[in-house]
Design a protein around this motif. Structure first.
Motif, short mmCIF file in Angstrom:
data_model
loop_
_atom_site.label_atom_id
_atom_site.label_comp_id
_atom_site.label_asym_id
_atom_site.label_seq_id
_atom_site.Cartn_x
_atom_site.Cartn_y
_atom_site.Cartn_z
N ASP A 132 -7.11 7.07 2.24
CA ASP A 132 -8.10 6.60 1.29
C ASP A 132 -7.50 6.73 -0.10
O ASP A 132 -6.43 7.32 -0.28
CB ASP A 132 -9.44 7.33 1.42
N SER A 133 -8.15 6.16 -1.10
CA SER A 133 -7.53 6.09 -2.43
C SER A 133 -7.25 7.46 -3.02
O SER A 133 -6.18 7.68 -3.60
CB SER A 133 -8.36 5.24 -3.38
N ALA A 134 -8.16 8.41 -2.88
CA ALA A 134 -7.94 9.76 -3.46
C ALA A 134 -6.74 10.43 -2.79
O ALA A 134 -5.88 11.01 -3.46
CB ALA A 134 -9.18 10.61 -3.31
N PHE A 135 -6.67 10.34 -1.47
CA PHE A 135 -5.58 10.95 -0.72
C PHE A 135 -4.24 10.31 -1.08
O PHE A 135 -3.27 11.00 -1.39
CB PHE A 135 -5.87 10.81 0.78
N VAL A 136 -4.19 8.99 -1.08
CA VAL A 136 -2.94 8.28 -1.37
C VAL A 136 -2.52 8.51 -2.82
O VAL A 136 -1.33 8.70 -3.10
CB VAL A 136 -3.06 6.78 -1.03
N ASN A 137 -3.46 8.51 -3.75
CA ASN A 137 -3.11 8.79 -5.15
C ASN A 137 -2.50 10.18 -5.29
O ASN A 137 -1.57 10.37 -6.07
CB ASN A 137 -4.33 8.64 -6.05
N ASP A 138 -3.00 11.15 -4.53
CA ASP A 138 -2.45 12.50 -4.54
C ASP A 138 -1.02 12.50 -4.00
O ASP A 138 -0.13 13.12 -4.58
CB ASP A 138 -3.34 13.42 -3.71
N VAL A 139 -0.78 11.78 -2.90
CA VAL A 139 0.56 11.67 -2.33
C VAL A 139 1.51 11.04 -3.35
O VAL A 139 2.61 11.54 -3.59
CB VAL A 139 0.56 10.83 -1.03
N ILE A 140 1.09 9.95 -3.97
CA ILE A 140 1.93 9.24 -4.94
C ILE A 140 2.24 10.12 -6.13
O ILE A 140 3.39 10.21 -6.58
CB ILE A 140 1.26 7.91 -5.36
N GLU A 141 1.23 10.81 -6.66
CA GLU A 141 1.43 11.69 -7.82
C GLU A 141 2.42 12.81 -7.50
O GLU A 141 3.35 13.08 -8.26
CB GLU A 141 0.09 12.28 -8.26
N LYS A 142 2.26 13.44 -6.34
CA LYS A 142 3.15 14.53 -5.96
C LYS A 142 4.57 14.02 -5.69
O LYS A 142 5.54 14.68 -6.04
CB LYS A 142 2.61 15.27 -4.74
N ALA A 143 4.68 12.85 -5.10
CA ALA A 143 6.01 12.28 -4.84
C ALA A 143 6.73 11.98 -6.15
O ALA A 143 7.91 12.29 -6.31
CB ALA A 143 5.89 11.03 -3.99
N ARG A 144 6.02 11.37 -7.09
CA ARG A 144 6.63 11.06 -8.40
C ARG A 144 7.06 12.33 -9.12
O ARG A 144 8.16 12.40 -9.68
CB ARG A 144 5.65 10.27 -9.26
N ARG A 145 6.20 13.33 -9.10
CA ARG A 145 6.53 14.60 -9.77
C ARG A 145 7.76 15.24 -9.13
O ARG A 145 8.65 15.73 -9.82
CB ARG A 145 5.32 15.55 -9.69
N ASN A 146 7.81 15.22 -7.79
CA ASN A 146 8.94 15.83 -7.10
C ASN A 146 10.23 15.04 -7.38
O ASN A 146 11.29 15.63 -7.52
CB ASN A 146 8.66 15.90 -5.60
N LEU A 147 10.14 13.73 -7.47
CA LEU A 147 11.32 12.93 -7.79
C LEU A 147 11.82 13.20 -9.21
O LEU A 147 13.02 13.20 -9.45
CB LEU A 147 11.03 11.44 -7.62
N GLU A 148 10.90 13.44 -10.13
CA GLU A 148 11.30 13.80 -11.50
C GLU A 148 12.03 15.14 -11.50
O GLU A 148 12.99 15.33 -12.24
CB GLU A 148 10.08 13.87 -12.41
#
Length: 188
Positions: free
Chosen positions: A67-83
């Motif tokens: 769902d959007s909240a779950f996927v947004n959380d995944v995307i945010e954490k992935a971007r942060r970890n890549l940084e």
């Protein structure tokens, strides 16, 4: 509820892409034993090699309905970890999902195919797990799909028929990602 884990995995040494892929997949399970067994006291550069290989593999666990909240959380954490780990060369996306919201799945698939284009993305479906319906879109967006024994990738046959427009949109997106990744149109 859904599980989101995004973490860095340290590999001892990446040499060839296929060897790296195998190590990357095994690292999530065997890393604690592996790291201690591969270090060599006779190799004065082993510590340096381990440090150079660090942060080259990231792992994201997507376990639950999309769902959007779950996927947004995944995307945010992935971007942060890549940084935090700019040298990452691989991302293993461990999937176990019944599907969910098409827009949410599309957002995660777009992230894999555009923003994460510089890294090798692997959709890993562990043994006895499944990726169904809209989750297939996420798997097809990865550069490689690896399935464990008795895992399942496909339609959710227990679902009632979706609206024709939504079904057509999902099929179009599945075809697009399958084509971009070189998969046969038969997979869609």
């Amino acid at each position: 509820g859904p599980t989101v884990v995004v973490q860095s995995i340290t590999l001892i040494r990446l040499t060839k892409a296929k060897l790296g892929l195998v190590r990357m997949l095994l690292a999530g399970v065997l890393l604690p034993f592996w790291a201690s067994g591969l270090r060599s006291d006779n190799d004065p550069l082993s510590g340096q090699r381990a440090a150079e290989a660090a942060d080259q593999v990231l792992r994201a666990v997507v376990n639950g309905r999309l769902d959007s909240a779950f996927v947004n959380d995944v995307i945010e954490k992935a971007r942060r970890n890549l940084e935090q780990h700019p040298r990452a060369k691989f991302i293993v996306l461990e999937l176990n999902t019944p599907g969910g919201d098409l827009d949410a799945a599309s957002a995660l698939a777009e992230l894999l195919s555009t923003e994460l284009k510089r890294v090798t993305t692997v959709a890993w479906i562990p043994p006895d797990r499944q990726v169904l319906a809209e989750g297939v879109l996420v798997a097809l967006a990865a550069k490689t799909i690896v399935m464990g024994k008795d895992s399942r990738l496909g339609a959710d046959l227990s679902r009632k028929d979706p609206a024709p427009a939504e079904e057509a949109s999902l099929k179009e997106k599945l075809r697009r990602f399958a084509h971009e990744r070189g998969y046969s149109p038969l997979v869609t």
